[in-house]
Design a protein around this motif. Structure first.
Motif, PDB file in Angstrom:
ATOM      1  N   UNK A 120    -120.703 -58.862-102.215  1.00 51.73           N
ATOM      2  CA  UNK A 120    -119.659 -59.072-103.226  1.00 51.73           C
ATOM      3  C   UNK A 120    -118.524 -58.065-103.058  1.00 51.73           C
ATOM      4  N   UNK A 121    -118.830 -56.860-102.599  1.00 48.59           N
ATOM      5  CA  UNK A 121    -117.787 -55.862-102.325  1.00 48.59           C
ATOM      6  C   UNK A 121    -117.067 -56.216-101.027  1.00 48.59           C
ATOM      7  N   UNK A 166    -121.540 -57.960-112.444  1.00 49.38           N
ATOM      8  CA  UNK A 166    -122.650 -57.641-113.337  1.00 49.38           C
ATOM      9  C   UNK A 166    -123.946 -57.638-112.556  1.00 49.38           C
ATOM     10  N   UNK A 167    -124.732 -56.613-112.765  1.00 50.77           N
ATOM     11  CA  UNK A 167    -126.056 -56.587-112.166  1.00 50.77           C
ATOM     12  C   UNK A 167    -127.011 -57.338-113.076  1.00 50.77           C
ATOM     13  N   UNK A 168    -128.045 -57.913-112.478  1.00 45.51           N
ATOM     14  CA  UNK A 168    -129.108 -58.542-113.242  1.00 45.51           C
ATOM     15  C   UNK A 168    -130.419 -58.166-112.576  1.00 45.51           C
ATOM     16  N   UNK A 169    -131.520 -58.633-113.132  1.00 46.01           N
ATOM     17  CA  UNK A 169    -132.819 -58.322-112.534  1.00 46.01           C
ATOM     18  C   UNK A 169    -132.986 -59.009-111.181  1.00 46.01           C
ATOM     19  N   UNK A 170    -132.129 -59.987-110.889  1.00 47.91           N
ATOM     20  CA  UNK A 170    -132.204 -60.709-109.618  1.00 47.91           C
ATOM     21  C   UNK A 170    -131.229 -60.171-108.572  1.00 47.91           C
ATOM     22  N   UNK A 171    -130.429 -59.165-108.904  1.00 49.07           N
ATOM     23  CA  UNK A 171    -129.441 -58.634-107.960  1.00 49.07           C
ATOM     24  C   UNK A 171    -130.131 -57.853-106.856  1.00 49.07           C
ATOM     25  N   UNK A 172    -129.804 -58.185-105.617  1.00 49.40           N
ATOM     26  CA  UNK A 172    -130.362 -57.474-104.463  1.00 49.40           C
ATOM     27  C   UNK A 172    -129.268 -56.595-103.858  1.00 49.40           C
ATOM     28  N   UNK A 173    -129.637 -55.603-103.053  1.00 45.26           N
ATOM     29  CA  UNK A 173    -128.619 -54.785-102.391  1.00 45.26           C
ATOM     30  C   UNK A 173    -127.674 -55.624-101.531  1.00 45.26           C
ATOM     31  N   UNK A 174    -128.202 -56.626-100.853  1.00 50.17           N
ATOM     32  CA  UNK A 174    -127.366 -57.484-100.020  1.00 50.17           C
ATOM     33  C   UNK A 174    -126.326 -58.237-100.834  1.00 50.17           C
ATOM     34  N   UNK A 175    -126.730 -58.740-101.994  1.00 50.81           N
ATOM     35  CA  UNK A 175    -125.790 -59.449-102.867  1.00 50.81           C
ATOM     36  C   UNK A 175    -124.678 -58.517-103.332  1.00 50.81           C
ATOM     37  N   UNK A 176    -125.049 -57.298-103.711  1.00 51.05           N
ATOM     38  CA  UNK A 176    -124.052 -56.328-104.174  1.00 51.05           C
ATOM     39  C   UNK A 176    -123.094 -55.968-103.042  1.00 51.05           C
ATOM     40  N   UNK A 177    -123.633 -55.742-101.841  1.00 54.39           N
ATOM     41  CA  UNK A 177    -122.787 -55.374-100.708  1.00 54.39           C
ATOM     42  C   UNK A 177    -121.858 -56.525-100.325  1.00 54.39           C
TER      43      UNK A 177
END
Length: 88
Positions: free
Chosen positions: A14-15, A1-12
């Motif tokens: 997690x994948x 889940x994305x939130x207003x605190x999600x950064x590109x680094x966090x998303x990458x």
């Protein structure tokens, strides 16, 4: 889940956490399996000063080009190919 605190680094990260090295710069799910990634709440990441949502740019890069750049200092800028991923 994305939130207003999600950064590109966090998303990458997690994948990447679910991927194994397959050879060279190719990565994929373990044991030759396929992985489905579900992106939820894509309108949530913060919009920066220029009107960009950089987290969504990372998602676009992964979907369109089949991967993203390494974040490691010694390989920064090299493209990491992610195989056998499906996006929802």
């Amino acid at each position: 889940n994305f939130s207003s605190a999600t950064t590109p680094g966090m998303a990458q990260y997690s994948i990447e956490a679910e991927l194994d090295k397959r050879g060279g710069k190719n990565f994929g799910p373990p044991n030759g399996k396929k992985m489905t990634i579900f992106f939820d709440d894509v309108s949530m990441p913060e919009v920066n000063t220029w009107g960009d949502q950089t987290t969504l740019e990372l998602v676009r890069l992964a979907v369109e080009y089949g991967g993203f750049c390494f974040l490691d200092k010694d390989k920064r800028g090299d493209f990491k190919v992610c195989e056998d991923l499906q996006y929802l």
